[in-house]
Design an enzyme around this catalytic site. Structure first.
Site, PDB file in Angstrom:
ATOM      1  N   CYS A 163      -6.329   1.859  -4.964  1.00  0.00           N
ATOM      2  CA  CYS A 163      -5.654   2.406  -3.790  1.00  0.00           C
ATOM      3  C   CYS A 163      -6.547   3.498  -3.193  1.00  0.00           C
ATOM      4  CB  CYS A 163      -4.301   2.966  -4.220  1.00  0.00           C
ATOM      5  SG  CYS A 163      -3.312   3.484  -2.824  1.00  0.00           S
ATOM      6  N   CYS A 185       0.811  -1.219   0.000  1.00  0.00           N
ATOM      7  CA  CYS A 185       0.000   0.000   0.000  1.00  0.00           C
ATOM      8  C   CYS A 185       0.849   1.276   0.000  1.00  0.00           C
ATOM      9  CB  CYS A 185      -0.988   0.037   1.146  1.00  0.00           C
ATOM     10  SG  CYS A 185      -2.223   1.316   0.822  1.00  0.00           S
TER      11      CYS A 185
HETATM   12  P1  FAD Z   1      -0.441 -10.849   3.506  1.00  0.00           P
HETATM   13  O1  FAD Z   1      -1.892 -10.603   3.538  1.00  0.00           O
HETATM   14  O2  FAD Z   1       0.434  -9.964   4.318  1.00  0.00           O
HETATM   15  O3  FAD Z   1      -0.215 -12.374   3.930  1.00  0.00           O
HETATM   16  C1  FAD Z   1       1.053 -12.974   3.982  1.00  0.00           C
HETATM   17  C2  FAD Z   1       0.913 -14.209   4.871  1.00  0.00           C
HETATM   18  O4  FAD Z   1       2.109 -14.991   4.758  1.00  0.00           O
HETATM   19  C3  FAD Z   1       0.746 -13.850   6.350  1.00  0.00           C
HETATM   20  O5  FAD Z   1      -0.402 -14.491   6.854  1.00  0.00           O
HETATM   21  C4  FAD Z   1       2.029 -14.370   6.992  1.00  0.00           C
HETATM   22  O6  FAD Z   1       1.824 -14.854   8.306  1.00  0.00           O
HETATM   23  C5  FAD Z   1       2.420 -15.495   6.037  1.00  0.00           C
HETATM   24  N1  FAD Z   1       3.857 -15.769   6.060  1.00  0.00           N
HETATM   25  C6  FAD Z   1       4.885 -14.879   6.113  1.00  0.00           C
HETATM   26  N2  FAD Z   1       6.052 -15.532   6.147  1.00  0.00           N
HETATM   27  C7  FAD Z   1       5.764 -16.860   6.092  1.00  0.00           C
HETATM   28  C8  FAD Z   1       6.556 -18.037   6.087  1.00  0.00           C
HETATM   29  N3  FAD Z   1       7.894 -17.988   6.166  1.00  0.00           N
HETATM   30  N4  FAD Z   1       5.926 -19.242   6.028  1.00  0.00           N
HETATM   31  C9  FAD Z   1       4.569 -19.305   5.946  1.00  0.00           C
HETATM   32  N5  FAD Z   1       3.761 -18.224   5.958  1.00  0.00           N
HETATM   33  C10 FAD Z   1       4.367 -17.021   6.032  1.00  0.00           C
HETATM   34  N6  FAD Z   1      -4.297  -2.771   0.428  1.00  0.00           N
HETATM   35  C11 FAD Z   1      -5.354  -2.282  -0.260  1.00  0.00           C
HETATM   36  O7  FAD Z   1      -5.763  -2.888  -1.264  1.00  0.00           O
HETATM   37  N7  FAD Z   1      -5.985  -1.132   0.146  1.00  0.00           N
HETATM   38  C12 FAD Z   1      -5.594  -0.447   1.233  1.00  0.00           C
HETATM   39  O8  FAD Z   1      -6.190   0.581   1.572  1.00  0.00           O
HETATM   40  C13 FAD Z   1      -4.473  -0.926   1.969  1.00  0.00           C
HETATM   41  N8  FAD Z   1      -4.034  -0.254   3.055  1.00  0.00           N
HETATM   42  C14 FAD Z   1      -3.005  -0.773   3.798  1.00  0.00           C
HETATM   43  C15 FAD Z   1      -2.595  -0.096   4.932  1.00  0.00           C
HETATM   44  C16 FAD Z   1      -1.578  -0.604   5.730  1.00  0.00           C
HETATM   45  C17 FAD Z   1      -1.138   0.162   6.949  1.00  0.00           C
HETATM   46  C18 FAD Z   1      -0.974  -1.843   5.389  1.00  0.00           C
HETATM   47  C19 FAD Z   1       0.105  -2.430   6.274  1.00  0.00           C
HETATM   48  C20 FAD Z   1      -1.374  -2.533   4.248  1.00  0.00           C
HETATM   49  C21 FAD Z   1      -2.384  -2.003   3.434  1.00  0.00           C
HETATM   50  N9  FAD Z   1      -2.801  -2.645   2.260  1.00  0.00           N
HETATM   51  C22 FAD Z   1      -3.849  -2.130   1.527  1.00  0.00           C
HETATM   52  C23 FAD Z   1      -2.002  -3.759   1.703  1.00  0.00           C
HETATM   53  C24 FAD Z   1      -2.610  -5.153   1.869  1.00  0.00           C
HETATM   54  O9  FAD Z   1      -2.909  -5.398   3.214  1.00  0.00           O
HETATM   55  C25 FAD Z   1      -1.627  -6.167   1.317  1.00  0.00           C
HETATM   56  O10 FAD Z   1      -1.221  -5.765   0.029  1.00  0.00           O
HETATM   57  C26 FAD Z   1      -2.230  -7.559   1.254  1.00  0.00           C
HETATM   58  O11 FAD Z   1      -2.504  -8.030   2.552  1.00  0.00           O
HETATM   59  C27 FAD Z   1      -1.293  -8.504   0.516  1.00  0.00           C
HETATM   60  O12 FAD Z   1      -1.731  -9.820   0.617  1.00  0.00           O
HETATM   61  P2  FAD Z   1      -0.658 -11.006   0.650  1.00  0.00           P
HETATM   62  O13 FAD Z   1      -1.426 -12.279   0.682  1.00  0.00           O
HETATM   63  O14 FAD Z   1       0.357 -10.816  -0.402  1.00  0.00           O
HETATM   64  O15 FAD Z   1       0.133 -10.789   2.018  1.00  0.00           O
END
Ligand code: FAD
Length: 430
Positions: free
Chosen positions: A351, A168
């Site tokens: 976004c 984000c």
């Molecule tokens: P995540 O949802 O972070 O999941 C990753 C997972 O992998 C976690 O559960 C973690 O425990 C697991 N993991 C990590 N390492 C390991 C390992 N070694 N082995 C096994 N599992 C592991 N997005 C939007 O679309 N709109 C918004 O307004 C927005 N605002 C945001 C505001 C903030 C402050 C933040 C921090 C994020 C925001 N986001 C927003 C971004 C959004 O939350 C992420 O882009 C999204 O969660 C990405 O999904 P993901 O599955 O890639 O990662």
């Protein structure tokens, strides 16, 4: 990297690493499509809706509304391996967890998100411990941001945006606008200086949205300093040291602050960064190399990645991960049948930039780099109250009840094919 030594203890047709946004949606989609041998490796018992952490930091929602039990969202029939992956061996089609469990796979989906490198900025952790530095990038710290804002009585409020890709990329400025609005409402505007220290060259990449945000910066009287890379926090003196990029290359500037909202530089998790899956063109970041349309690894065709850890050139957002998941699932299903990828991700991201309490600008883009508005009949090129309601109430509801469950959102708009579902009775019989 030590080689695989033990006999593989487990094996799955599809193995998903990470049960966050991208991993859980993919698991639900594959399950709905009738896949019976799917496992997720995820150590956390909590699932976070991170986009609301911005509003937690602004005191607009309670942090407890942003977390639910992971168990509620791992689909029935999918094995949840509650472990952390430590190493990955794509040549042997196997991963090893921290406890030493080795898990083989036929197809791998990497969805482990971004790693927050808190110690990449000397003094950041000390500043956080000391008390007047916070970050919305952590569930436990976001309420601290609100404490800082509430207790602020005037002075310099500094907001930071790092130079690495981050999840984000709008979040560092959202909290700044909310803070500015809050200080104004409290009558503190006259004795407050708000500085935005950003490693980027402009307020926002796409010109059309950047123009709106430039006006927001002006409205709040924010002193925006671009091409400023934060390299050190001197916590004992309340000073932030920035290195200038561009014209003033390598000069440093020290900015004293009373409160600081900082964002940790980010990369792929270390075990990905040092693996053969990492994009060799960006070794420091180490995102998984993927074809930006099919989300498939170019050298390991049985490996796919989505969400923050994927090296596709879109902004890292939950919106991107949820748009990528159906594409990826369709392509995994095709690969299982020995077919080439059948679906393509168009680079769509949304976004939602909150610009004050009750105001939001919804920025939507795709790979063309041009605005790509998808909500029919609404002018999203201005700050709107209804978009604030969408952010605060609509999107969280949609996330927990529709997207995470692998259901097709009603307004997905034109886009890639959605995953074909198996009839419920057939699924239940398996
Ligand atoms: P995540 O949802 O972070 O999941 C990753 C997972 O992998 C976690 O559960 C973690 O425990 C697991 N993991 C990590 N390492 C390991 C390992 N070694 N082995 C096994 N599992 C592991 N997005 C939007 O679309 N709109 C918004 O307004 C927005 N605002 C945001 C505001 C903030 C402050 C933040 C921090 C994020 C925001 N986001 C927003 C971004 C959004 O939350 C992420 O882009 C999204 O969660 C990405 O999904 P993901 O599955 O890639 O990662």
């Amino acid at each position: 990297m030590s080689p695989v030594t033990n006999v593989t203890k487990a094996h799955h047709r599809v193995l998903i690493l990470g049960g966050g946004t991208g991993g859980i949606i993919t698991a639900n989609l594959l399950r709905r499509a009738g896949q019976t041998d799917v496992a997720i490796v995820e150590p956390s018992e909590r699932h976070f809706y991170q986009p609301l952490w911005t509003l937690v930091g602004a005191g607009a929602v309670d942090r407890t509304t942003t977390v639910r039990s992971e168990a509620r969202y791992v689909p029935k029939g999918v094995r949840w391996i509650r472990e952390r992956v430590a190493e990955i061996f794509p040549d042997q089609r196997c991963v090893r967890t921290e406890s030493g469990l080795e898990i083989g796979y036929d197809f791998l989906v990497v969805a482990v998100g971004a790693q927050l490198n808190w110690n990449a900025i000397p003094g950041l952790e000390e500043g956080i411990r000391k008390g007047n530095v916070s970050s919305n990038y952590d569930y436990d710290l976001a309420p601290r941001t609100w404490e800082l804002l509430r207790n602020f009585r005037g002075g310099t409020a500094l907001f930071h945006m790092p130079g690495t890709p981050i999840k984000c990329p709008g979040a560092p400025q959202k909290i700044m606008y909310l803070a500015a609005d809050y200080f104004r409402r409290k009558g503190l505007a006259g004795k407050t200086r708000i500085i935005y220290g950003s490693a980027t060259a402009t307020i926002y990449g796409a010109r059309e949205y950047g123009a709106v945000l430039d006006r927001v910066v002006e409205r709040y009287g924010i002193d925006a300093r671009f091409n400023h890379e934060l390299i050190e926090i001197r916590a004992e003196k309340n000073e932030a040291v920035f290195r200038l990029k561009g014209d003033g290359e390598n000069q440093t500037v020290t900015i004293p602050y009373d409160i600081l909202h900082a964002v940790p530089p980010q990369s792929a998790p270390d075990f990905i960064r040092r693996s053969p899956l990492a994009d060799p063109r960006k070794p420091a970041e180490g995102w998984v190399e993927v074809d930006k349309f099919t989300l498939r690894h170019p050298a390991y065709p049985e490996v796919f990645a989505l969400g923050d850890v994927a090296g596709s050139p879109n902004a890292k957002t939950g919106a991107a991960a949820s748009r990528q998941a159906p594409v990826l699932a369709v392509n995994v299903l095709a690969a299982i049948e020995g077919k080439p990828p059948q679906s393509a991700y168009d680079g769509y991201i949304a976004c939602p930039i909150v610009t004050g309490y009750g105001r939001m600008l919804l920025c939507e883009l795709d790979y063309s780099g041009k605005p790509s508005p998808r909500i029919p009949g609404i002018d999203t090129f201005r700050e709107r109250y209804d978009m604030w309601l969408l952010k605060k109430y609509g999107l969280p509801w949609l996330y927990w009840n529709v997207l995470l469950r692998g259901r097709k959102p009603p307004f997905l708009g034109p886009g890639p094919a959605f995953v074909p579902e198996q009839p419920r009775e057939e699924l239940a019989a398996r």
